[in-house]
Design an enzyme around this catalytic site. Structure first.
Site, short mmCIF file in Angstrom:
data_model
loop_
_atom_site.label_atom_id
_atom_site.label_comp_id
_atom_site.label_asym_id
_atom_site.label_seq_id
_atom_site.Cartn_x
_atom_site.Cartn_y
_atom_site.Cartn_z
N GLU A 1 56.13 39.80 -47.53
CA GLU A 1 56.06 39.38 -46.27
C GLU A 1 55.91 38.22 -45.66
O GLU A 1 55.73 37.58 -46.49
CB GLU A 1 54.99 40.59 -45.68
CG GLU A 1 53.51 39.85 -45.60
CD GLU A 1 53.02 39.35 -45.29
OE1 GLU A 1 52.98 38.20 -44.80
OE2 GLU A 1 50.82 39.67 -46.11
N ARG B 1 46.53 41.92 -47.77
CA ARG B 1 48.16 41.16 -47.11
C ARG B 1 48.87 40.73 -48.71
O ARG B 1 48.74 41.21 -49.62
CB ARG B 1 47.64 39.70 -46.87
CG ARG B 1 47.05 39.44 -45.55
CD ARG B 1 48.31 40.12 -44.55
NE ARG B 1 49.34 39.10 -44.14
CZ ARG B 1 49.15 38.10 -43.79
NH1 ARG B 1 48.21 37.17 -43.08
NH2 ARG B 1 49.85 37.02 -43.21
N CYS C 1 58.21 34.42 -51.91
CA CYS C 1 58.29 34.59 -53.00
C CYS C 1 56.73 33.83 -54.24
O CYS C 1 56.39 34.02 -54.76
CB CYS C 1 59.61 33.95 -54.00
SG CYS C 1 59.54 32.43 -53.20
N HIS D 1 63.00 28.98 -54.50
CA HIS D 1 62.99 30.78 -55.08
C HIS D 1 61.32 30.45 -56.63
O HIS D 1 62.17 29.47 -56.71
CB HIS D 1 63.86 31.33 -55.69
CG HIS D 1 63.30 32.76 -56.01
ND1 HIS D 1 62.67 33.83 -55.21
CD2 HIS D 1 63.41 34.22 -57.03
CE1 HIS D 1 62.01 34.67 -55.81
NE2 HIS D 1 62.77 34.67 -57.09
N ASP E 1 59.68 39.27 -61.83
CA ASP E 1 59.66 38.63 -60.65
C ASP E 1 59.21 39.87 -59.10
O ASP E 1 60.05 40.76 -59.80
CB ASP E 1 61.67 38.52 -59.92
CG ASP E 1 61.02 37.78 -58.98
OD1 ASP E 1 60.90 37.44 -58.06
OD2 ASP E 1 62.40 36.73 -58.90
#
Length: 282
Positions: free
Chosen positions: A53, A78, A82, A120, A136
């Site tokens: 998010e 929450r 990345c 990323h 990941d």
């Protein structure tokens, strides 16, 4: 960042008590051995429970790339994008017996062009039993399980067919491919959280950043995804004996319905609706 600095960063907040709270957050038990099976389970549980998010951007909240801030945000229920998700997961893995390194990557756009450096973050993980994996938990539609770092063959995963290949530019970087399409180019040099700060700031503040276009919250559900983008709720999943993908999409009526959807689908309790940066109040 040297090895001593990275160790100091890892030791900053993640003690046994905090790790146990993190494990409870993702519904996982502390593994007896930090092996490949344990890593697979932790990876899957993370995807099932912690949403990807960008709500902080649209709520006017700061994003602090420090271990204590990342873990505290996750323990409040929450998620994050990345840097936050993989940064926190890295800290957890280190505390429970894995060796984990943060790696910088550049994401391939739809036109095949690479994004900026540090676009990323992904993780290189070594288990206590000698395996090496690419983990990941912060890249949307990606593998459900860690990939074998050492293999250059195709790797079947419920999320697609993946392959780790040497980048064709001779840089020593690695390309991660999904179903034959390059997803991102990965450096092999270990990094620290501070290395990602500039690009994280750019992603949050550049008007053209896709992270600024709309509030997005998305979580893997086991056989599909649930995603809330603005006020559009999309639920996908497999149905029927042939496993066809079903998709349901609807517009939520207003603020109260949006906040209820965040609670129901993502476990996120907000007191106000995230509104796209620069959008008029509704």
């Amino acid at each position: 960042m040297g090895s001593q600095d990275r160790k100091a960063e890892a030791d900053a907040v993640m003690d046994r008590f905090t790790a146990d709270a993190y494990l409870a957050r993702i519904g996982a038990a502390r593994p007896a051995v930090a092996d490949a099976d344990a890593l697979r389970e932790l990876h899957l549980r993370h995807l099932l429970t912690v949403p990807f998010e960008n709500l902080s951007i649209h709520l006017g909240e700061d994003i602090v790339l420090e271990e204590s801030a990342l873990v505290a945000k996750l323990l409040r229920g929450r998620g994050g994008f990345c840097y936050e998700l993989n940064g926190a997961f890295c800290a957890l893995l280190r505390e429970i017996g894995f060796e984990a390194e943060m790696l910088a990557a550049r994401v391939f756009g739809d036109d095949g062009r690479l994004g900026p450096p540090y676009d990323h973050m992904a993780l290189r993980v070594r288990t206590a039993t000698g395996e090496e994996a690419l983990a990941d938990v912060g890249f949307g539609r990606h593998s459900r399980y860690p990939l074998d770092w050492r293999s250059r063959d195709e790797q079947d995963d419920p999320g697609g067919v993946f392959r780790i290949a040497a980048a064709p530019d001779g840089s020593g970087d690695l390309d991660v491919l999904r179903d034959g399409a390059a997803q991102y180019r990965l450096e092999q040099r270990p990094r620290g959280l501070g290395d990602f700060e500039s690009t994280c700031w750019w992603q949050r503040t550049w008007p053209g950043s896709h992270f600024r276009q709309s509030p997005v919250c998305s979580r893997f559900t086991g056989d599909g995804r649930v995603t809330l983008a603005g006020r559009t709720l999309v639920v996908t999943g497999r149905t029927g004996e042939d496993g066809r993908e079903a998709r349901a999409e609807r517009e939520l009526a207003g603020r109260d319905e949006v906040l209820a959807a965040y609670r129901e689908h993502f476990g996120i309790a907000l007191d106000r609706e995230p509104v796209a940066v620069g959008a008029a109040s509704r």
